[in-house]
Design an enzyme around this catalytic site. Structure first.
Site, short mmCIF file in Angstrom:
data_model
loop_
_atom_site.label_atom_id
_atom_site.label_comp_id
_atom_site.label_asym_id
_atom_site.label_seq_id
_atom_site.Cartn_x
_atom_site.Cartn_y
_atom_site.Cartn_z
N LEU A 83 0.85 -1.18 0.00
CA LEU A 83 0.00 0.00 0.00
C LEU A 83 0.89 1.24 0.00
O LEU A 83 1.18 1.80 1.06
CB LEU A 83 -0.91 -0.03 1.24
CG LEU A 83 -2.17 0.82 1.16
CD1 LEU A 83 -3.17 0.37 2.20
CD2 LEU A 83 -1.88 2.30 1.32
N GLU B 107 1.67 4.28 -2.91
CA GLU B 107 1.57 4.78 -4.29
C GLU B 107 2.90 5.33 -4.81
O GLU B 107 3.23 5.13 -5.98
CB GLU B 107 0.48 5.85 -4.40
CG GLU B 107 -0.93 5.28 -4.54
CD GLU B 107 -1.45 4.63 -3.27
OE1 GLU B 107 -0.91 4.93 -2.18
OE2 GLU B 107 -2.39 3.82 -3.37
N GLN C 14 -5.61 2.11 -7.34
CA GLN C 14 -6.89 1.51 -6.99
C GLN C 14 -8.03 2.53 -7.20
O GLN C 14 -9.07 2.20 -7.72
CB GLN C 14 -6.85 1.02 -5.55
CG GLN C 14 -7.98 0.12 -5.20
CD GLN C 14 -7.66 -0.67 -3.95
OE1 GLN C 14 -7.79 -0.15 -2.84
NE2 GLN C 14 -7.22 -1.91 -4.12
N ALA D 159 -8.11 6.73 -8.53
CA ALA D 159 -7.27 7.80 -9.06
C ALA D 159 -6.93 8.82 -7.97
O ALA D 159 -5.85 9.42 -7.99
CB ALA D 159 -7.97 8.49 -10.22
N PHE E 5 -5.84 8.48 -5.14
CA PHE E 5 -4.63 8.15 -4.38
C PHE E 5 -3.35 8.55 -5.10
O PHE E 5 -2.25 8.43 -4.56
CB PHE E 5 -4.60 6.66 -4.01
CG PHE E 5 -5.79 6.23 -3.19
CD1 PHE E 5 -6.42 7.11 -2.32
CD2 PHE E 5 -6.31 4.95 -3.31
CE1 PHE E 5 -7.52 6.72 -1.56
CE2 PHE E 5 -7.41 4.55 -2.57
CZ PHE E 5 -8.02 5.44 -1.68
N HIS F 12 -12.83 9.21 -3.12
CA HIS F 12 -12.90 8.09 -4.06
C HIS F 12 -13.62 8.45 -5.35
O HIS F 12 -13.95 7.56 -6.13
CB HIS F 12 -13.62 6.89 -3.42
CG HIS F 12 -12.84 6.21 -2.35
ND1 HIS F 12 -12.78 6.67 -1.07
CD2 HIS F 12 -12.07 5.08 -2.38
CE1 HIS F 12 -12.01 5.87 -0.34
NE2 HIS F 12 -11.56 4.89 -1.11
#
Lengths: 335, 324
Positions: free
Chosen positions: B58, B60, B82, B84, B86, B127
């Site tokens: 986890l 980025e 997972q 965008a 992030f 999200h």
């Protein structure tokens, strides 16, 4: 990135020739930077200038442990690493002078350089950002079944970044062939170690990532070389990364614009007596490897390389103003 | 020709690329064993093995940075974010490391970032974001945003072939929105080329992603009222298809841009400026923008409906611009 051509694959035991080569590269880094500092004070180097004064044993010792196919992702105090892996003194000076012949053709400055074709990844100003990239380079090597190792350098300050943590953890999780060289020079610009970490020693962090860790005297080129040789072998055998903490001192400012009055004078005096080049010279003299004739020949060779390289760089043109919009995107040449 | 959803088209494109080119591999969080948060890479691990389908930590910055490192070495990594949203954690890797790489070295960086973006998925402020303008503003990055299954596959394959870093904005709400014919095998949609979805003469409507479909519905309503709107699917946001934009704006003399990203500093502002600078003499009305409110994406479906442009608002904008 292609393989480099220059560094000899180091054997188990260093020959007198190897020892003299190491001294040569240490002296060459110092001599190039000495000349560059003069150019900087003459106003001939645009922007900032950074030296690796006092760090030569780290760059040379670690890089000397690499084989010809290996890769490096150095930073701003490792000039010898760039040169040892195939970047000429000519192009280094042209880079410093922002000329067309520089590695970035005036698009980036000072020590921000590299040559992916030689397996030298060019770093950026954001500290530790090369660490995840080095992990990715190692990942690609492993995917292709190439037994190559990636050597990357960073400072004490860089270890506080998220990128450093993420990159080290990524390399550790996948047991990637990466060698992590920490140049602990006690100051990140003006920030001392106790503001950078609560660890007693940086090398202790290795435990937290489940990787090997070793601390060495960063001013002893042979100690650095020995640690790096072990780490390279460890990586090549599939055991993953090693964190090598090289303890040294930044004996000049962060950049040449920094008068570093925040550093206690006693600390500078203490480290001045431990200059890595002087220490290695004395050792080679006492062991009979550095005769007066060999010494003189080496010094003359370095001086000639500097003069010739600088002349070449000064003859290199300024980048053409009309080229300013060129090169943002790669055309479809493929890779 | 097989009928695929947008999600299946992305999956089909990835499979095609991985079968065709051993340099292509995928890496991202939960993509291997689990098959991805949206199931795009389900079955990939069994088919291609753990060296080419990699469950990443986890992290980025590490995952994008590792993608950069592999691309520098001549591989063709496809990194799945997972969500965008992030990508903010990898911002330096994208805008400083990847975007500037060719410009500094003259060497290619064939990296693809898959960016599941956008709202109407009850995702809320972390999200559902549309951050394409952050990257369209950054020299050295290509930004694409397909609206249809066919382009989802074609643009993904073009992105994987491209020697530059490409951010592939795949809209989550469109994953299962429709089925449409998608060419089998190798199929490329050129990056940097818009597409006329519907020809018209009264005004030009420019959009992309999920809003393109709202525009399509609005254009049909307007057609029933005798207004002939030309609908352009931008498809590529960096580089923009300036020629297609200007050709349509000059033809109709009126332009409306619709996007889901919030209004200020969005891609629509660039298009409006482009038309104003280059096609001023052809204009018969102001260049208009319809976009989401300048707020984070709200979580409540009621608030999100109020936040995003609606079909009714697009119809109203078409009417008022036609009447101008």
């Amino acid at each position: 990135m292609g393989a480099t051509r220059t560094t000899p694959a180091a054997g188990e035991i260093l020959s007198p020739h190897d020892l003299l080569q190491m001294l040569y590269y240490m002296r060459l880094q110092r001599a190039v930077e000495d000349r560059a500092v003069k150019l900087y004070y003459q106003g001939r180097i645009p922007g900032a200038y950074f030296t690796g004064w006092g760090h030569e044993a780290i760059a040379v010792g670690a890089t000397y442990a690499l084989g010809p196919q290996d890769l490096v992702a150095p930073m701003h105090r490792d000039l010898a690493a760039y040169i040892m892996r195939g970047i000429s003194v000519r192009r280094v000076f042209a880079q410093f002078l922002d000329r067309e012949g520089g590695l970035t053709r005036g698009r980036d400055g000072n020590i921000h350089m590299g040559d992916p074709r030689l397996g030298i990844f060019p770093f950026i100003s954001h500290m530790a950002a090369s660490v995840p990239v080095a992990a990715g380079m190692a990942l690609a090597c492993r995917q292709r079944g190439e037994a190559r190792v990636v050597l990357t350098f960073f400072g004490d300050g860089a270890t506080s970044t998220g990128a450093w943590h993420e990159g080290v953890n990524f390399a550790a999780v996948f047991r990637l062939p990466v060698v992590l060289v920490l140049e602990n020079n006690q100051y990140a610009y003006s920030t001392p170690l106790d503001h950078q970490t609560a660890c007693r020693a940086f090398v202790d962090k290795a435990v937290g990532y489940g990787i090997a860790g070793v601390a060495v005297d960063g001013n002893d080129v042979l100690a650095v070389y020995e640690a790096a040789r072990g780490a390279v072998a460890h990586a090549r055998e599939g055991h993953g990364p090693t964190l090598i903490e090289c303890r040294t001192m930044r004996v000049r400012g962060h950049s040449e614009a920094d008068k570093f009055s925040y550093v206690p004078k006693a600390l500078l005096d203490e480290w001045a007596a431990r200059d890595p080049i002087a220490l290695f010279e004395r050792r080679l003299q006492s062991e009979g490897h550095l005769t007066p004739d060999a010494d003189r020949a080496m010094q003359e060779g370095i001086a000639a390389e500097i003069e010739e390289g600088l002349a070449w760089a000064e003859a290199s043109p300024e980048p053409a103003p009309e080229s300013v919009t060129e090169g943002v995107f790669a055309e479809d040449e493929g890779t | 020709m097989p009928e695929l959803t947008y999600l299946e088209a992305i999956r089909d494109g990835l499979l095609e690329a991985m079968h065709r080119d051993p340099r292509v591999f995928v890496i991202g969080e939960d993509i291997a064993t689990y098959g991805g948060a949206f199931g795009i890479t389900r079955g990939f691990l069994e088919e291609f093995g753990p060296e080419r389908v990699i469950d990443a930590p986890l992290a980025e910055a590490a995952n994008v940075g590792a993608g950069i490192g592999a691309a520098v070495m001549g591989m063709r990594p496809v990194v799945e974010l997972q969500f965008a949203d992030f990508i903010s954690d990898a911002f330096t890797q994208v805008v400083n490391m990847a975007a500037k790489f060719h410009w500094r070295t003259g060497c290619a960086l064939p990296l693809v970032l898959r960016m599941p973006y956008g709202g109407d998925v009850k995702g809320g402020p972390f999200h559902s974001g549309c951050m394409e303008a952050w990257f369209a503003h950054t020299p050295g990055l290509k930004v694409v945003a397909p609206a249809f299954p066919e382009d989802a596959k074609g643009l993904l394959l073009a992105a994987i072939r491209d020697p530059n870093p490409v951010l592939f904005f795949e809209h989550k709400h469109l994953y299962r929105y429709q089925r449409a014919e998608v060419p089998a095998g190798e199929y490329l949609t050129p990056i940097g080329r818009a597409r006329i979805v519907r020809e018209g003469g009264t005004l030009s409507l420019f959009s992309y992603g999920w809003m393109l479909h709202k525009c399509l519905a609005a254009v049909e309503t307007a057609a029933g009222e005798g207004i002939s709107a030309e609908l352009i699917d931008l498809r590529s946001l960096a580089p923009l298809d300036r020629a297609a934009i200007l050709t349509s704006a000059r033809k109709t003399g009126k332009a409306l841009v619709v996007h889901e990203a919030n209004r200020t500093g969005g891609v629509g502002a660039e298009i409006a400026a482009l038309i104003a600078e280059e096609a001023f003499d052809s204009l018969d009305g102001p260049v208009m923008r319809l976009a989401s409110e300048d707020t984070p994406v709200p979580h409540s479906p009621v608030l999100e409906a109020a936040f995003q442009p609606t079909i009714a608002e697009i119809v109203e904008a078409i009417r008022s611009l036609a009447a101008y």
